[in-house]
Design an enzyme around this catalytic site. Sequence first.
Site, PDB file in Angstrom:
ATOM      1  N   LYS A  13       0.550  -1.498  -0.040  1.00  0.00           N
ATOM      2  CA  LYS A  13       0.084  -0.071  -0.100  1.00  0.00           C
ATOM      3  C   LYS A  13       0.900   1.383   0.167  1.00  0.00           C
ATOM      4  CE  LYS A  13      -1.202  -0.421   4.933  1.00  0.00           C
ATOM      5  NZ  LYS A  13      -0.067   0.621   5.608  1.00  0.00           N
ATOM      6  N   ARG A 122      12.151  -5.835   2.900  1.00  0.00           N
ATOM      7  CA  ARG A 122      11.999  -4.814   2.543  1.00  0.00           C
ATOM      8  C   ARG A 122      12.747  -3.562   3.384  1.00  0.00           C
ATOM      9  NH1 ARG A 122       5.829  -2.312   3.684  1.00  0.00           N
ATOM     10  NH2 ARG A 122       6.518  -2.121   6.031  1.00  0.00           N
ATOM     11  N   ARG A 166       1.546  -7.103  14.511  1.00  0.00           N
ATOM     12  CA  ARG A 166       0.822  -6.225  13.878  1.00  0.00           C
ATOM     13  C   ARG A 166      -0.330  -6.904  12.617  1.00  0.00           C
ATOM     14  NH1 ARG A 166       6.233  -3.639  11.166  1.00  0.00           N
ATOM     15  NH2 ARG A 166       4.719  -3.141   9.481  1.00  0.00           N
TER      16      ARG A 166
HETATM   17  P1  AMP Z   1       2.830   1.378   8.886  1.00  0.00           P
HETATM   18  O1  AMP Z   1       3.911   2.261   8.440  1.00  0.00           O
HETATM   19  O2  AMP Z   1       1.443   1.757   8.372  1.00  0.00           O
HETATM   20  O3  AMP Z   1       3.266   0.028   8.957  1.00  0.00           O
HETATM   21  O4  AMP Z   1       2.623   1.763  10.763  1.00  0.00           O
HETATM   22  C1  AMP Z   1       3.729   1.508  11.564  1.00  0.00           C
HETATM   23  C2  AMP Z   1       3.352   1.684  13.106  1.00  0.00           C
HETATM   24  O5  AMP Z   1       2.873   3.009  13.021  1.00  0.00           O
HETATM   25  C3  AMP Z   1       2.253   0.607  13.212  1.00  0.00           C
HETATM   26  O6  AMP Z   1       2.780  -0.447  13.803  1.00  0.00           O
HETATM   27  C4  AMP Z   1       1.724   1.545  14.601  1.00  0.00           C
HETATM   28  O7  AMP Z   1       2.572   1.373  15.753  1.00  0.00           O
HETATM   29  C5  AMP Z   1       1.664   2.874  14.107  1.00  0.00           C
HETATM   30  N1  AMP Z   1       0.692   3.507  13.458  1.00  0.00           N
HETATM   31  C6  AMP Z   1       0.424   3.539  12.070  1.00  0.00           C
HETATM   32  N2  AMP Z   1      -0.674   3.969  11.853  1.00  0.00           N
HETATM   33  C7  AMP Z   1      -1.405   4.052  12.897  1.00  0.00           C
HETATM   34  C8  AMP Z   1      -2.752   4.500  13.440  1.00  0.00           C
HETATM   35  N3  AMP Z   1      -3.849   4.679  12.355  1.00  0.00           N
HETATM   36  N4  AMP Z   1      -3.359   4.396  14.770  1.00  0.00           N
HETATM   37  C9  AMP Z   1      -2.193   3.969  15.572  1.00  0.00           C
HETATM   38  N5  AMP Z   1      -1.011   3.594  15.353  1.00  0.00           N
HETATM   39  C10 AMP Z   1      -0.560   3.714  14.063  1.00  0.00           C
END
Ligand code: AMP
Length: 212
Positions: A13, A122, A166
């Site tokens: 994404k 990655r 996650r």
């Molecule tokens: P991502 O880059 O989307 O994989 O996000 C990395 C980390 O950021 C996640 O594992 C969460 O700890 C935090 N995070 C990202 N988006 C959110 C959200 N909408 N709400 C809470 N934590 C978030």
Amino acid sequence: MNIVIMGVQGSGKGTQSKMLSERVGIPHISVGDLLRAHIAEGTALGAQAKAFIDKGELVPDSLVIDMVDERLEQDDALSGFILDGFPRNDVQLAAMTRLKPIDHVVLIELDDETAIRRLAHRSECRQCGIIYGANRRPKQDGVCDECGEPLAERSDDQAAEAVRRRMALYHQETAVIADHYERKGLLRRVDGSGGAAEVFEEVLSAIGHPPA
Ligand code: AMP
């Protein structure tokens, strides 16, 4: 055009959002990237968020909602945005409904095992934000094609336990979000198993944008 993009970590994404941002000319707003920028800058929000990110847990809603609200009010997002990583639970969904109307919710579908394999490969360039992985390899190992900076592994991708946590969280919390947008007729499902260019064609068609 206001777009929410969803998909399990490793679904591509982030890559699709960047491609779409360039094509449609609206910003890609990744909540994960915003949080990592706060950590890198050493802000108070970054310090609070880091412990949760490292454990693979969601950062508390109040912190994330205020941060997203502020970002969506910036000038470049007023004519549209691609929001990546928000909303991720009921509380954030209710907040999203108050903040901005959404035109399309693009859900990139990929099974967990394929996503885990992609995550293991990655890395990203902290300078220009390009994500390298199974679909895009750097010409020279560990070096960004665009700017020549050394590539970094995302620290939360290194811990298999954090990755699985996650993904479990993703399935628990975001299924509700997808159902909600499906009922509203806004959910566009895209098969994420192909290469980046192939998936991108599907994304464009899902939002009714002319193909490349
Ligand atoms: P991502 O880059 O989307 O994989 O996000 C990395 C980390 O950021 C996640 O594992 C969460 O700890 C935090 N995070 C990202 N988006 C959110 C959200 N909408 N709400 C809470 N934590 C978030």
